[in-house]
Structure formats: structure tokens, C-alpha cells
Design a protein around this motif. Sequence first.
Motif, PDB file in Angstrom:
ATOM      1  N   ILE A 170       1.058   5.573   1.010  1.00 27.61           N
ATOM      2  CA  ILE A 170       0.505   6.533   1.949  1.00 27.61           C
ATOM      3  C   ILE A 170       0.844   7.941   1.476  1.00 27.61           C
ATOM      4  CG2 ILE A 170       2.500   6.456   3.485  1.00 27.61           C
ATOM      5  CD1 ILE A 170       0.500   6.841   5.805  1.00 27.61           C
ATOM      6  N   LEU A 221      -4.369   6.255   2.960  1.00 30.31           N
ATOM      7  CA  LEU A 221      -3.774   4.940   2.788  1.00 30.31           C
ATOM      8  C   LEU A 221      -4.361   4.326   1.530  1.00 30.31           C
ATOM      9  CD1 LEU A 221      -1.865   2.911   4.138  1.00 30.31           C
ATOM     10  CD2 LEU A 221      -3.860   1.945   5.274  1.00 30.31           C
ATOM     11  N   CYS A 242       0.841  -1.184   0.000  1.00 33.44           N
ATOM     12  CA  CYS A 242       0.000   0.000   0.000  1.00 33.44           C
ATOM     13  C   CYS A 242       0.881   1.240   0.000  1.00 33.44           C
ATOM     14  CB  CYS A 242      -0.950   0.013   1.190  1.00 33.44           C
ATOM     15  SG  CYS A 242      -0.116   0.037   2.768  1.00 33.44           S
TER      16      CYS A 242
END
Length: 76
Positions: free
Chosen positions: A16, A31, A14
Motif C-alpha cells: 500500500i 493498493l 499486497c
Amino acid sequence: MQPGLLYFLVPRKCGIVGVNCEALPQQVNFLIDEGMCSGKGSNAIVSYLDFFFKNYGLGEEVVHLQCDNCAGQNKN
């Protein structure tokens, strides 16, 4: 089909993106799951900033932005 045990052992990637406004006493982090990221372009960042100003903005008309850690510009 139920997910097997291996499904829970695979790490998720992921990204951010954080937006910090000096007038607010907090930082807003986005996120982003790897499946939702459409690319490394500036359109995604502009969309996050638009969302931030619509939902957390204080009615600003002039904004000075500072950006760093531009990992999307790797020249390798």
C-alpha cells in the motif's frame, strides 16, 4: 478448471502506498497486488505520484514532498 477450496484460503500479499495532500480533505491510497509490483525501486513510487497529480492535482507547479517508511532500503 475451477479453482478449488484451497484457492480461497491462500492469503494474498499486497503493498500500500498512500498520498496525502493538505489541500484535499482526503488521502488517496494505492493498493498494489504482489503480481503487479515490478520492484522496490523509486520508479513505481514516481508513477503513483504522477497518477495522483494528473487525477487529483489542483494545478500545482511546485511541490514539497515528505516520505517515510522506506521499507525497500533494508540493508540486511
